[in-house]
Design a protein around this motif. Structure first.
Motif, short mmCIF file in Angstrom:
data_model
loop_
_atom_site.label_atom_id
_atom_site.label_comp_id
_atom_site.label_asym_id
_atom_site.label_seq_id
_atom_site.Cartn_x
_atom_site.Cartn_y
_atom_site.Cartn_z
N PRO A 95 1.23 -1.00 -15.47
CA PRO A 95 1.59 -0.73 -14.46
C PRO A 95 2.76 -1.24 -13.72
O PRO A 95 3.46 -2.45 -14.10
N ARG A 96 3.42 -0.22 -12.39
CA ARG A 96 5.04 -0.68 -12.53
C ARG A 96 5.16 -1.83 -10.94
O ARG A 96 3.79 -1.58 -9.96
N GLU A 98 6.48 -1.41 -8.80
CA GLU A 98 7.68 -0.22 -7.73
C GLU A 98 5.74 0.06 -7.14
O GLU A 98 6.09 0.45 -5.82
N THR A 99 4.90 0.04 -7.95
CA THR A 99 2.91 0.32 -7.22
C THR A 99 3.14 -0.52 -6.39
O THR A 99 2.00 0.25 -5.34
N LEU A 102 2.99 0.54 -3.10
CA LEU A 102 2.34 0.72 -2.45
C LEU A 102 0.62 -0.05 -1.40
O LEU A 102 0.55 0.75 -0.94
N ASP A 122 -8.86 5.66 -4.58
CA ASP A 122 -7.50 5.12 -5.92
C ASP A 122 -7.47 6.61 -6.32
O ASP A 122 -8.65 6.13 -7.00
N ILE A 130 -4.42 0.21 -8.83
CA ILE A 130 -4.62 -0.22 -6.68
C ILE A 130 -5.77 -0.58 -6.28
O ILE A 130 -5.50 -0.97 -5.24
N ASN A 190 -1.28 7.73 -8.05
CA ASN A 190 0.43 7.41 -8.14
C ASN A 190 0.29 8.26 -9.31
O ASN A 190 -0.27 7.71 -10.33
N GLU A 244 2.86 7.91 -4.54
CA GLU A 244 4.03 8.01 -5.28
C GLU A 244 4.11 8.63 -6.05
O GLU A 244 3.87 9.52 -5.98
N ASP A 270 12.11 1.64 -2.28
CA ASP A 270 10.93 0.48 -3.05
C ASP A 270 12.11 -0.43 -3.30
O ASP A 270 12.93 -0.14 -2.77
N ARG A 276 10.11 6.03 -3.31
CA ARG A 276 9.40 5.53 -3.98
C ARG A 276 8.21 5.99 -3.73
O ARG A 276 6.65 6.92 -4.55
N LEU A 277 7.62 6.45 -2.39
CA LEU A 277 6.71 7.01 -1.57
C LEU A 277 6.54 7.57 -0.12
O LEU A 277 7.57 7.24 1.04
#
Ligand code: GLN
Length: 284
Positions: A95-96, A98-99, A102, A122, A130, A190, A244, A270, A276-277
Motif C-alpha cells: 500500500p502506498r 498516495e492511496t 482515495l 473496493d 482501502i 486502485n 486511482e 496527491d 492521482r485520483l
C-alpha cells in the motif's frame, strides 16, 4: 559464527543500504526495531544493549535481503496505511501513501449521508488497505472487497480478522463481475495502471511486486477502461466511482468516464502534487 554486537554497532552498518535507498539510515533502524520487536526510539535509548545471537543473525539476514533490493515491507511483512497496520506479502502490492487520498476522498464524498447503511466496493483490494480503512471508518457501512487473486483475498481476510473488522465481505472476481446490480453507493479501485514495458517496473520496489497488481495494456489504461464500463451496472444512480491512476492519465481517465456517461468528473492531486485520483458520478 556471528560476533556479539550492540544496537549501536548494528546501526553503524546502515551504510550497507546506501546503494538501494536514500532512506538507508531510517531503513536500518526499521529493520533492527523489527528484529528486536521494539519502537525505533528504543534503539537510541539503549545503544549499548547487546543483541542475542539469534537477533544478530536475523538482522544480518534482513540487511542482506534489503541490499539485494527487496522492499522493506516484504522483509518485515507489514506496512502502515491510514491509521492502522497491514500484513503484506509478495502476492500483493505494498500500500502506498498516495492511496490514502482515495480513502480520504471517499469519506468526504459520503459525509452528507454517512449515517445511512451504505454499500461500498473496493475492486482489486490486494492487502485490503482501502476496504479496511473504509470499513473501520463506519461500522454500519457494508464493504465488498474484490480480488481476482485468491492469495490476495486470503491476506485481506486475515488483515480483517487481525483488525477485528466484520463489515467486509470478500469476493473472488474479476473487477465487478458477479456483484449485485445497482447496489453500490461508492466503488473505489486502485487497479494496475503502469504501462506494460514501462521502465519503472524494473526499478526499486516495483521489481518485487506482483505485476498483476501493477501493469496494464493500452498504455496502462486497459483495466481502468474495463472498470469504468462495467461499474455502471453495479452503481446506484449518481453513486461515486473513485479511480486511482498514473500521473499522466488524468485526461484519458476523464475521457473514458465522460464517454461512458458519468458526470461531475474531477481529479485530485496527491501530496506530491501529482494528478492521482479521478472521481465521477454514475449515470445510473
Ligand atoms: N502507484 C504505484 C506505482 O507507480 C502503482 C500502483 C498501481 O499500478 N496501482 O508505484
Amino acid at each position: 559464527m556471528s560476533m556479539v554486537i550492540t544496537i549501536k554497532q548494528a546501526l553503524s552498518q546502515a551504510q550497507r543500504l546506501q546503494g538501494v535507498s536514500e532512506g538507508w539510515r531510517l531503513e536500518s533502524e526499521i529493520l533492527l526495531a523489527h528484529v528486536l520487536n521494539c519502537e525505533r526510539e528504543t534503539l537510541f535509548a539503549w545503544p549499548a544493549q547487546e543483541l542475542s545471537r539469534q537477533q544478530a543473525d536475523a538482522y544480518q539476514n534482513m540487511m542482506q535481503r534489503r541490499e539485494r533490493g527487496e522492499p522493506i515491507a516484504y522483509i518485515t511483512g507489514k506496512k502502515a496505511f491510514w491509521d492502522f497496520e497491514l500484513k503484506v506479502n509478495p502476492q500483493v502490492l505494498i500500500p502506498r501513501p498516495e492511496t490514502e487520498l482515495l480513502v480520504e476522498t471517499a469519506i468526504n464524498l459520503l459525509q452528507p449521508k454517512c449515517s445511512a447503511a451504505l454499500r461500498l466496493a473496493d475492486l482489486g483490494t490486494g492487502s485490503g488497505a482501502i476496504a479496511l480503512a473504509l470499513a473501520r471508518h463506519r461500522k454500519h457501512w457494508r464493504i465488498t472487497a474484490v480480488d481476482i487473486s485468491p492469495q490476495a483475498l486470503a491476506l485481506a481476510a486475515e488483515n480483517a480478522q487481525l483488525l477485528q473488522v466484520e463489515n467486509i465481505e470478500f469476493c473472488e472476481s474479476s473487477w465487478c463481475d458477479g456483484l449485485d446490480a445497482r447496489a453500490y453507493d461508492l466503488v473505489a479501485a486502485n487497479p494496475p495502471y503502469v504501462a506494460v514495458g514501462d521502465r519503472h517496473l524494473q526499478q526499486g520496489d516495483l521489481r518485487f511486486e506482483p505485476s498483476i497488481a501493477l501493469a496494464a495494456e493500452a498504455s496502462g489504461l486497459s483495466h481502468l477502461q474495463e472498470i469504468v464500463k462495467k461499474c455502471r451496472k453495479i452503481l446506484k444512480k449518481e453513486a461515486w466511482l473513485l479511480l486511482e491512476h498514473g500521473f499522466d492519465q488524468k485526461q484519458a481517465v476523464s475521457n473514458l468516464l465522460r464517454d461512458a456517461g458519468y458526470s461531475n468528473i474531477s481529479c485530485a492531486v496527491d501530496l506530491a502534487g501529482v494528478d492521482r485520483l479521478t472521481c465521477a458520478q454514475s449515470p445510473g
